[in-house]
Design a protein around this motif. Structure first.
Motif, PDB file in Angstrom:
ATOM      1  N   ILE A   1       0.851  -1.184   0.000  1.00 21.32           N
ATOM      2  CA  ILE A   1       0.000   0.000   0.000  1.00 21.32           C
ATOM      3  C   ILE A   1       0.890   1.238   0.000  1.00 21.32           C
ATOM      4  O   ILE A   1       2.041   1.186   0.413  1.00 21.32           O
ATOM      5  CB  ILE A   1      -0.953   0.041   1.205  1.00 21.32           C
ATOM      6  CG1 ILE A   1      -0.149   0.161   2.509  1.00 21.32           C
ATOM      7  CG2 ILE A   1      -1.874  -1.179   1.220  1.00 21.32           C
ATOM      8  CD1 ILE A   1      -0.971   0.592   3.696  1.00 21.32           C
ATOM      9  N   ILE A   2       0.349   2.334  -0.487  1.00 23.09           N
ATOM     10  CA  ILE A   2       1.004   3.637  -0.368  1.00 23.09           C
ATOM     11  C   ILE A   2       0.359   4.334   0.823  1.00 23.09           C
ATOM     12  O   ILE A   2      -0.842   4.612   0.812  1.00 23.09           O
ATOM     13  CB  ILE A   2       0.832   4.477  -1.646  1.00 23.09           C
ATOM     14  CG1 ILE A   2       1.444   3.737  -2.842  1.00 23.09           C
ATOM     15  CG2 ILE A   2       1.464   5.851  -1.463  1.00 23.09           C
ATOM     16  CD1 ILE A   2       2.924   3.482  -2.734  1.00 23.09           C
ATOM     17  N   PHE A   3       1.148   4.582   1.855  1.00 22.37           N
ATOM     18  CA  PHE A   3       0.616   5.183   3.078  1.00 22.37           C
ATOM     19  C   PHE A   3       1.128   6.612   3.163  1.00 22.37           C
ATOM     20  O   PHE A   3       2.333   6.850   3.218  1.00 22.37           O
ATOM     21  CB  PHE A   3       1.081   4.365   4.287  1.00 22.37           C
ATOM     22  CG  PHE A   3       0.226   4.548   5.501  1.00 22.37           C
ATOM     23  CD1 PHE A   3      -1.091   4.137   5.501  1.00 22.37           C
ATOM     24  CD2 PHE A   3       0.746   5.124   6.657  1.00 22.37           C
ATOM     25  CE1 PHE A   3      -1.897   4.304   6.623  1.00 22.37           C
ATOM     26  CE2 PHE A   3      -0.047   5.294   7.785  1.00 22.37           C
ATOM     27  CZ  PHE A   3      -1.366   4.882   7.767  1.00 22.37           C
ATOM     28  N   ASN A   4       0.214   7.585   3.163  1.00 20.85           N
ATOM     29  CA  ASN A   4       0.638   8.978   3.035  1.00 20.85           C
ATOM     30  C   ASN A   4       0.730   9.718   4.360  1.00 20.85           C
ATOM     31  O   ASN A   4       0.756  10.939   4.405  1.00 20.85           O
ATOM     32  CB  ASN A   4      -0.309   9.728   2.086  1.00 20.85           C
ATOM     33  CG  ASN A   4      -1.727   9.809   2.629  1.00 20.85           C
ATOM     34  OD1 ASN A   4      -2.055   9.172   3.630  1.00 20.85           O
ATOM     35  ND2 ASN A   4      -2.570  10.580   1.974  1.00 20.85           N
TER      36      ASN A   4
ATOM     37  N   SER B   1     -13.587   5.423   3.778  1.00 24.80           N
ATOM     38  CA  SER B   1     -14.508   4.466   4.393  1.00 24.80           C
ATOM     39  C   SER B   1     -14.110   3.026   4.077  1.00 24.80           C
ATOM     40  O   SER B   1     -14.133   2.163   4.953  1.00 24.80           O
ATOM     41  CB  SER B   1     -15.944   4.730   3.916  1.00 24.80           C
ATOM     42  OG  SER B   1     -16.414   5.953   4.431  1.00 24.80           O
ATOM     43  N   VAL B   2     -13.736   2.768   2.828  1.00 25.51           N
ATOM     44  CA  VAL B   2     -13.265   1.425   2.473  1.00 25.51           C
ATOM     45  C   VAL B   2     -12.015   1.086   3.276  1.00 25.51           C
ATOM     46  O   VAL B   2     -11.873  -0.023   3.804  1.00 25.51           O
ATOM     47  CB  VAL B   2     -12.989   1.320   0.955  1.00 25.51           C
ATOM     48  CG1 VAL B   2     -12.260   0.015   0.624  1.00 25.51           C
ATOM     49  CG2 VAL B   2     -14.296   1.396   0.173  1.00 25.51           C
ATOM     50  N   THR B   3     -11.098   2.035   3.399  1.00 25.37           N
ATOM     51  CA  THR B   3      -9.880   1.825   4.190  1.00 25.37           C
ATOM     52  C   THR B   3     -10.226   1.406   5.609  1.00 25.37           C
ATOM     53  O   THR B   3      -9.650   0.446   6.150  1.00 25.37           O
ATOM     54  CB  THR B   3      -9.039   3.121   4.209  1.00 25.37           C
ATOM     55  OG1 THR B   3      -8.607   3.425   2.881  1.00 25.37           O
ATOM     56  CG2 THR B   3      -7.827   2.980   5.113  1.00 25.37           C
TER      57      THR B   3
ATOM     58  N   ASN C   1      -8.712  -1.938  -3.832  1.00 28.36           N
ATOM     59  CA  ASN C   1      -7.935  -2.037  -2.594  1.00 28.36           C
ATOM     60  C   ASN C   1      -6.978  -3.212  -2.726  1.00 28.36           C
ATOM     61  O   ASN C   1      -7.353  -4.271  -3.249  1.00 28.36           O
ATOM     62  CB  ASN C   1      -8.868  -2.224  -1.402  1.00 28.36           C
ATOM     63  CG  ASN C   1      -8.144  -2.235  -0.080  1.00 28.36           C
ATOM     64  OD1 ASN C   1      -7.585  -3.250   0.330  1.00 28.36           O
ATOM     65  ND2 ASN C   1      -8.138  -1.106   0.608  1.00 28.36           N
ATOM     66  N   ALA C   2      -5.739  -3.047  -2.248  1.00 27.59           N
ATOM     67  CA  ALA C   2      -4.742  -4.095  -2.424  1.00 27.59           C
ATOM     68  C   ALA C   2      -5.050  -5.342  -1.612  1.00 27.59           C
ATOM     69  O   ALA C   2      -4.692  -6.457  -2.008  1.00 27.59           O
ATOM     70  CB  ALA C   2      -3.362  -3.563  -2.031  1.00 27.59           C
ATOM     71  N   ILE C   3      -5.727  -5.186  -0.489  1.00 29.84           N
ATOM     72  CA  ILE C   3      -5.914  -6.301   0.443  1.00 29.84           C
ATOM     73  C   ILE C   3      -7.199  -7.071   0.172  1.00 29.84           C
ATOM     74  O   ILE C   3      -7.243  -8.293   0.314  1.00 29.84           O
ATOM     75  CB  ILE C   3      -5.878  -5.776   1.897  1.00 29.84           C
ATOM     76  CG1 ILE C   3      -4.522  -5.120   2.183  1.00 29.84           C
ATOM     77  CG2 ILE C   3      -6.153  -6.889   2.904  1.00 29.84           C
ATOM     78  CD1 ILE C   3      -4.469  -4.344   3.487  1.00 29.84           C
ATOM     79  N   VAL C   4      -8.253  -6.382  -0.218  1.00 28.22           N
ATOM     80  CA  VAL C   4      -9.535  -7.052  -0.442  1.00 28.22           C
ATOM     81  C   VAL C   4     -10.065  -6.730  -1.835  1.00 28.22           C
ATOM     82  O   VAL C   4      -9.801  -5.648  -2.375  1.00 28.22           O
ATOM     83  CB  VAL C   4     -10.589  -6.648   0.620  1.00 28.22           C
ATOM     84  CG1 VAL C   4     -10.033  -6.774   2.025  1.00 28.22           C
ATOM     85  CG2 VAL C   4     -11.129  -5.246   0.386  1.00 28.22           C
TER      86      VAL C   4
ATOM     87  N   GLY D   1      -4.520  -4.316 -10.254  1.00 27.85           N
ATOM     88  CA  GLY D   1      -3.605  -4.068  -9.152  1.00 27.85           C
ATOM     89  C   GLY D   1      -3.847  -2.740  -8.458  1.00 27.85           C
ATOM     90  O   GLY D   1      -2.943  -2.174  -7.834  1.00 27.85           O
ATOM     91  N   PHE D   2      -5.080  -2.239  -8.517  1.00 30.37           N
ATOM     92  CA  PHE D   2      -5.396  -0.945  -7.896  1.00 30.37           C
ATOM     93  C   PHE D   2      -5.306  -1.037  -6.368  1.00 30.37           C
ATOM     94  O   PHE D   2      -5.674  -2.042  -5.764  1.00 30.37           O
ATOM     95  CB  PHE D   2      -6.805  -0.487  -8.285  1.00 30.37           C
ATOM     96  CG  PHE D   2      -6.904   0.096  -9.661  1.00 30.37           C
ATOM     97  CD1 PHE D   2      -5.808   0.130 -10.502  1.00 30.37           C
ATOM     98  CD2 PHE D   2      -8.093   0.618 -10.117  1.00 30.37           C
ATOM     99  CE1 PHE D   2      -5.897   0.672 -11.775  1.00 30.37           C
ATOM    100  CE2 PHE D   2      -8.209   1.160 -11.391  1.00 30.37           C
ATOM    101  CZ  PHE D   2      -7.104   1.188 -12.222  1.00 30.37           C
ATOM    102  N   SER D   3      -4.848   0.050  -5.761  1.00 32.54           N
ATOM    103  CA  SER D   3      -4.777   0.131  -4.301  1.00 32.54           C
ATOM    104  C   SER D   3      -5.012   1.569  -3.876  1.00 32.54           C
ATOM    105  O   SER D   3      -4.119   2.409  -3.977  1.00 32.54           O
ATOM    106  CB  SER D   3      -3.426  -0.347  -3.782  1.00 32.54           C
ATOM    107  OG  SER D   3      -3.329  -0.165  -2.383  1.00 32.54           O
ATOM    108  N   ASP D   4      -6.220   1.859  -3.422  1.00 34.44           N
ATOM    109  CA  ASP D   4      -6.568   3.204  -2.960  1.00 34.44           C
ATOM    110  C   ASP D   4      -6.680   3.203  -1.443  1.00 34.44           C
ATOM    111  O   ASP D   4      -7.478   2.449  -0.870  1.00 34.44           O
ATOM    112  CB  ASP D   4      -7.903   3.648  -3.573  1.00 34.44           C
ATOM    113  CG  ASP D   4      -7.834   3.759  -5.085  1.00 34.44           C
ATOM    114  OD1 ASP D   4      -6.914   4.434  -5.570  1.00 34.44           O
ATOM    115  OD2 ASP D   4      -8.693   3.171  -5.771  1.00 34.44           O
ATOM    116  N   ILE D   5      -5.886   4.040  -0.789  1.00 35.18           N
ATOM    117  CA  ILE D   5      -5.861   4.119   0.669  1.00 35.18           C
ATOM    118  C   ILE D   5      -6.003   5.581   1.080  1.00 35.18           C
ATOM    119  O   ILE D   5      -5.338   6.459   0.514  1.00 35.18           O
ATOM    120  CB  ILE D   5      -4.531   3.575   1.251  1.00 35.18           C
ATOM    121  CG1 ILE D   5      -4.289   2.131   0.812  1.00 35.18           C
ATOM    122  CG2 ILE D   5      -4.524   3.694   2.779  1.00 35.18           C
ATOM    123  CD1 ILE D   5      -5.270   1.127   1.328  1.00 35.18           C
ATOM    124  N   ALA D   6      -6.850   5.853   2.066  1.00 39.40           N
ATOM    125  CA  ALA D   6      -6.960   7.189   2.648  1.00 39.40           C
ATOM    126  C   ALA D   6      -7.361   7.032   4.108  1.00 39.40           C
ATOM    127  O   ALA D   6      -8.309   6.296   4.421  1.00 39.40           O
ATOM    128  CB  ALA D   6      -7.993   8.038   1.907  1.00 39.40           C
TER     129      ALA D   6
END
Length: 386
Positions: free
Chosen positions: A45-48, A287-289, A311-314, A373-378
């Protein structure tokens, strides 16, 4: 109902078997990405965030990272820290080890002598974990192992009359079968919170739902803000939604009709089985995060305007009731529910069809966002009521 999953020692089953390369802060994110690219079966994941923050926001970051590591879709975790961040990688590693029996190791870029040395050690550790993950066999597990996150984004007029009711029917069917579902985005309950609260299993849960909305509006008012300034969004309005109340009535419909058995804070793990709600921000990726950190092993995402989110995990399964959106964004949309709008099927029929789609996804079928391979994190950092 059953699906093929990966049994974890903690008791629950994952629907994926990832090795997670987990950065503790923004400074470790690129190194984590490179490590994951070198190991088949690894995701990152990219963690900002993760550093230079107030205590409450730091705690939220750690809660999310720990939740990611403990998610049942994760086989093992390789943590990548920098070395001077707010919470050291060793501390996060020990926190995760107390919560799970999964293999967990950590490396600090400063400690190891730079990026290349860190990558070398982390790749070796990740490959060992990937080998272990490859030896684990899938098992037939009961649907009660499923915790489904329910999300919406880019809503339009078709959301409230098609995709959200169909997903609400899916939620009811899953709860009746023994699975659990989580609906979030509490700012989008406002105006319909009294309707949602009627589903509460107890008076205490009823009052929690009402209080969350009252406190959210009060918090924004103290900051001189009004949630109606950003809701509905310009895209919502262009899609035919006129007020926050109208949007909220459609939003809560995707959570179904079964009694709400628990109200969770952001990124918290459920303690009950059934229909659950989570108090999160009104931003779909955030919210997904939070729901993934809370242990959801799959997410279904309704949209009218369309979204590429993943999301990378689910797996994130995106459904729409807008035929035009499905045609224009077929690269991103997984399920077309526009037959409801055309009167060819009922939302109940489509809800039953979605149950089969969810079973297939649980048993290994990739969603389109997964294939890319999408991974959206917020991470929601607003320091409410510290």
């Amino acid at each position: 109902m059953q699906f093929w999953g990966y049994r974890r020692s903690e008791g629950r089953a994952g629907i994926r078997n990832h090795v997670l390369i987990l950065p503790t802060c923004a400074c470790g994110s690129e190194t984590a990405r490179i490590v994951a690219s070198q190991v088949r079966g690894a995701v990152s994941i990219i963690f900002n965030t993760g550093c230079s923050d107030v205590a409450a926001n730091t705690a939220m970051s750690q809660k999310v990272l720990t939740g990611f590591a403990c998610n049942p879709n994760v086989y093992g975790v390789v943590i990548i820290g920098l070395g001077c961040e707010t919470v050291p990688h060793q501390e996060l590693r020990e926190k995760i080890r107390k919560m799970t029996a999964k293999p967990v190791v950590s490396f600090g870029i400063q400690d190891e002598g730079g990026t290349l040395k860190t990558i070398e050690k982390a790749v070796r550790a990740a490959r060992d974990m990937a080998a272990g993950a490859g030896r684990q066999q899938k098992e037939l597990v009961d649907i009660s192992n499923l915790l489904l996150g329910i999300e919406c984004g880019g809503s339009d007029a078709t959301s409230g009359i098609a995709s959200n009711p169909a997903v609400g029917e899916l939620s009811d069917l899953l709860v009746d079968l023994g699975a659990s579902t989580i609906m979030s985005e509490s700012i989008e309950w406002i105006g319909a919170e009294h309707v949602l609260a009627r589903r509460a299993a107890t008076p205490a849960i009823h009052n929690q739902i009402i209080r969350i909305c009252e406190e959210y509006e009060a918090h924004l008012k103290m900051a001189g803000q009004d949630c109606r300034a950003g809701q509905p969004t310009p895209g919502n309005k262009a899609g035919g939604l006129s007020t926050l109340d109208e949007k909220s009535l459609g939003c809560i419909r995707k959570g179904g009709t079964r009694p709400i058995v628990e109200v969770l804070e952001q990124a918290a793990r459920p303690t009950c089985q059934g229909a659950i709600v989570m108090d999160t921000a009104g931003y779909d990726i955030s919210s997904v995060t939070s729901m993934v950190a809370g242990g959801c092993n799959a997410v279904i995402f309704t949209t009218g305007r369309g979204t590429p989110t993943g999301n990378a995990i689910v797996p994130v399964l995106k459904v729409t009731g807008n035929e035009r959106t499905y045609r224009r964004m077929e690269d991103n949309m997984d399920v077309d529910l526009s037959a409801i709008v055309r009167g060819e099927k009922t939302f109940k029929e489509c809800g039953r069809e979605l149950l089969q789609v969810i079973e297939d996804t649980c048993s290994g079928k990739l969603t389109k966002a997964e294939a890319y391979g999408f991974s959206d994190i917020a991470v929601d950092h607003i320091c409410r009521f510290i």
